[in-house]
Scaffold this motif. Structure first.
Motif, PDB file in Angstrom:
ATOM      1  N   MET A  86      -3.153   5.875  -0.440  1.00 29.72           N
ATOM      2  CA  MET A  86      -4.408   5.865  -0.207  1.00 29.72           C
ATOM      3  C   MET A  86      -5.656   6.444   1.039  1.00 29.72           C
ATOM      4  O   MET A  86      -6.596   6.270   1.276  1.00 29.72           O
ATOM      5  CB  MET A  86      -3.886   4.544   0.178  1.00 29.72           C
ATOM      6  CG  MET A  86      -3.672   3.424  -1.040  1.00 29.72           C
ATOM      7  SD  MET A  86      -3.417   1.859  -0.961  1.00 29.72           S
ATOM      8  CE  MET A  86      -4.320   0.843  -0.976  1.00 29.72           C
ATOM      9  N   GLY A  94       0.940  -0.751  -0.382  1.00 28.13           N
ATOM     10  CA  GLY A  94      -0.384  -0.104   0.230  1.00 28.13           C
ATOM     11  C   GLY A  94       0.772   1.287   0.519  1.00 28.13           C
ATOM     12  O   GLY A  94       2.217   1.366   0.469  1.00 28.13           O
ATOM     13  N   TYR A 105      -5.791  -4.694  -2.862  1.00 20.74           N
ATOM     14  CA  TYR A 105      -5.445  -3.358  -2.325  1.00 20.74           C
ATOM     15  C   TYR A 105      -4.354  -3.095  -1.590  1.00 20.74           C
ATOM     16  O   TYR A 105      -4.413  -2.127  -2.539  1.00 20.74           O
ATOM     17  CB  TYR A 105      -6.484  -2.936  -1.246  1.00 20.74           C
ATOM     18  CG  TYR A 105      -8.135  -2.074  -1.135  1.00 20.74           C
ATOM     19  CD1 TYR A 105      -9.048  -2.965  -2.364  1.00 20.74           C
ATOM     20  CD2 TYR A 105      -8.200  -1.549  -0.703  1.00 20.74           C
ATOM     21  CE1 TYR A 105     -10.083  -2.536  -2.660  1.00 20.74           C
ATOM     22  CE2 TYR A 105      -9.572  -0.762  -1.488  1.00 20.74           C
ATOM     23  CZ  TYR A 105     -10.002  -1.359  -2.549  1.00 20.74           C
ATOM     24  OH  TYR A 105     -11.183  -0.461  -3.139  1.00 20.74           O
ATOM     25  N   PHE A 144      -6.331   3.984  -9.319  1.00 24.14           N
ATOM     26  CA  PHE A 144      -6.294   2.800  -7.892  1.00 24.14           C
ATOM     27  C   PHE A 144      -7.671   2.033  -8.749  1.00 24.14           C
ATOM     28  O   PHE A 144      -7.705   0.375  -8.866  1.00 24.14           O
ATOM     29  CB  PHE A 144      -6.471   3.650  -6.940  1.00 24.14           C
ATOM     30  CG  PHE A 144      -7.235   2.393  -5.963  1.00 24.14           C
ATOM     31  CD1 PHE A 144      -5.656   1.566  -5.660  1.00 24.14           C
ATOM     32  CD2 PHE A 144      -7.793   1.344  -5.841  1.00 24.14           C
ATOM     33  CE1 PHE A 144      -5.834   0.500  -4.759  1.00 24.14           C
ATOM     34  CE2 PHE A 144      -8.213   1.335  -4.508  1.00 24.14           C
ATOM     35  CZ  PHE A 144      -7.328  -0.050  -4.334  1.00 24.14           C
ATOM     36  N   GLY A 186      -2.488  -0.717  -4.571  1.00 21.15           N
ATOM     37  CA  GLY A 186      -1.890  -0.040  -4.333  1.00 21.15           C
ATOM     38  C   GLY A 186      -0.324   1.104  -4.761  1.00 21.15           C
ATOM     39  O   GLY A 186      -0.316   1.584  -4.913  1.00 21.15           O
TER      40      GLY A 186
END
Lengths: 293, 293, 293
Positions: free
Chosen positions: B217, B213, B252, B273, B256
């Motif tokens: 984000m 990530g 996710y 994204f 990311g």
């Protein structure tokens, strides 16, 4: 029954201090931008459903912390810990009107500064009544387009002039609205901002006019609403509401100019604008701010 | 009155099985991603107004079918046909709280697995009461940031530690929250996920920590909410809630990382994204997943 | 118990006038696009929370003026000044259903043309009842996907066929729905549009089928809802509802084709699509419109 006569009878433009220099204003906006990013103020928004996404994203991009808390059960505990409160009546209902009134009463009582965006005020009686009630809880800033500002002045009994909005569009110019901004600011003891091709901000004594921004900004829904939210971010950290208003207008206008250099249509302009709110520096503002004498 | 003592008294970390290998987890996530796309689960979301757009778009991009049905008049007929239900309390009101309770009671009764995202739980009594009531209908997954997880643990009487959120921001780390995740998972018999720089997921026995990530984000509003919705998509098709949580976190986090390689600011990052959720492959996950021992 | 027999008993396809030529339809759509941009109609939307952002942005991009006014206290003053009203039941509740009914009753009384988008009608009794009640106020256009159109036909007693939607997805084709479109148009005296791979529009006499658009359009949430809103924009300025429907379908389908040439995933497709609504010209429509005989 024009508004010029009424205004002239009460006070003349001689009362109003001359417009500050561009370099001063750009410096002010740049310093407040840096301070906002350093302090990351918590901004409570009771706003319309159309604007929630872009308002929260604009606040995050500029460096503030958005919170969309609106329930009457929650505002008594939340509004006191927020740095500022933004109330936007776009998609008004009886329930949201009640929630807004409770929140602004709390804000008034505990000293959380708050801003009112009277979206589409004028043609509808219910909305007009809500706006008048909200004004009694003393917003620090009232921000609208020219038609909305004229409509609020009429509601407050300051003019017989009738604004001619079309939905959320203004059909009036901010030049027409400028004297109403001053009257409203003096009447309610707040800062009043009318946005348009030229943005006008006044605390009733000093008037600032800025001329940045792109026509593409009117083709992205709720970009004006998101300006109100970002102005709330500055309201949380600026010495005075007028300085908060100037900083927000400067950042938004210059960011609009910059985004319009890379995007020519509204979809990509919106993306570029949010990117620019994240990337914009005090030097960008200094280099680009257009202050009208 | 730290939480370490409480936890140690009840069970020690020796109870928790060692962290699985990265290749196993990446393989698991990749297989579940393919299965989700093949089965296109119907995911009911009762979520906040800020997140509706991005949550629905994230679900569509990953390959699930979003439905935003929330009315008490409709959930008794809709929740039984949904593959999973996601309840997110972001913009809570008395009316939505009631609608959520009715939906989770139906879900509990008919066996539709459901996930709770307790946005901004902690500082406000009304919200805290709603969360405790919802927990009684046994979510399969509880997902929040570190401050939210600590707040739920405190509400459940599992700790005296007070979380220190700022609006929807966490000021705690997931390392601080990890033991509370385990306690909550055991107490409520559910999977608990705390997201942050390191994401933690546990069913009370096994703990998985992932470290993918991008900081970008946190600059896109409701991206965490949209993760909850996507996790609901995996919940509809995975063998266990923990596996659903791992798959959603892996997708996710890796998405990311990938999006941050092409976009440097939040407006374009959001676009990249969503594009990546559509484009990501099991091989991307295998090649990039960072599992912390 | 198929619908073919029922339809054939009442009227045959011989009643339906042959499909107009592509050049005629493209010319019509192009002229109405220019007129919409010149007149900038005010379009009131009472729509679901998921679609508000994209619907307002689509209306702004195409050149109309969106307004999201829904309160029962406001619609009696607003609906009469709107050029058209769009009612979309996506995130229905008892309160919004009541607001919709009040607005459509005003529209019916004062002659503001209105469009109904019966999102996810079929599986839920509450929603079905609301749709039947709304139909009594005579929409100028009913627009849905194939499953929704079949569901409305069943509710109206025109067929025993049961649609098989999955949430907001259609599992039926518009070919299956075409005869129901005709039946509904004749029964309610309105124009009926079923969108899908092939879009069908009919006023009960003439049937038009268009085949533009990209599969990526189904991967952007509420793009169909935003089509309904844009169709409302054309409804405000077109000579007949059928012509409004054709123009909106032509613009959307061709814009979808054009956007899909520059974007391959849903995040960037959404941006490109909004850009294209702003940039599209009558010549683009003439050059690209695919009319099916």
């Amino acid at each position: 029954m024009g508004y010029h006569r009424r205004v002239e009878r009460k006070y003349t433009l001689v009362d109003v201090r001359p417009n500050p220099q561009a370099t001063d204003l750009a410096g002010l906006a740049g310093r407040l931008l840096s301070e906002l990013r350093a302090r990351r103020p918590l901004v409570q928004n009771i706003t319309n459903y159309v604007s929630m996404d872009i308002a929260a994203n604009a606040l995050l991009a500029i460096g503030a912390a958005p919170a969309m808390v609106h329930a009457p059960e929650e505002t008594p505990q939340f509004t006191p810990i927020a740095g500022a409160l933004v109330v936007n009546i776009g998609t008004l209902s009886a329930a949201t009107a009640k929630a807004m009134q409770i929140a602004v009463d709390v804000a008034h009582k505990v000293g959380t500064p708050w801003l009112l965006d009277p979206v589409a005020v004028g043609p509808m009686d219910f909305r007009n009544g809500v706006v008048l009630d909200l004004m009694k809880a003393r917003p620090a800033i009232l921000r609208g387009n020219a038609s909305e500002i004229i409509a609020v002045a009429r509601l407050a009994g300051l003019t017989q002039t009738k604004a001619t909005p079309r939905g959320t569009d203004s059909t009036n110019t901010t030049s027409e609205a400028q004297l109403f901004c001053i009257e409203l600011a003096r009447h309610f003891g707040c800062t009043v901002v009318a946005t348009g091709e030229v943005d006008v901000a006044t605390d009733g004594q000093q008037v600032v006019r800025l001329a940045n921004g792109s026509p593409l900004m009117t083709k992205v829904t709720a970009l004006g609403c998101s300006l109100s939210s970002v102005m709330g971010g500055f309201l949380a950290i600026a010495p005075t509401p007028l300085e908060a208003a100037i900083a927000a207008l400067a950042v938004y206008g210059v960011a609009g100019d910059m985004a319009a250099e890379t995007a020519r249509h509204p979809g990509s302009f919106r993306v570029a604008f949010i990117d620019t709110l994240d990337a914009i520096t005090p030097a960008d503002i200094t280099g680009r701010l257009k202050v009208i004498a």
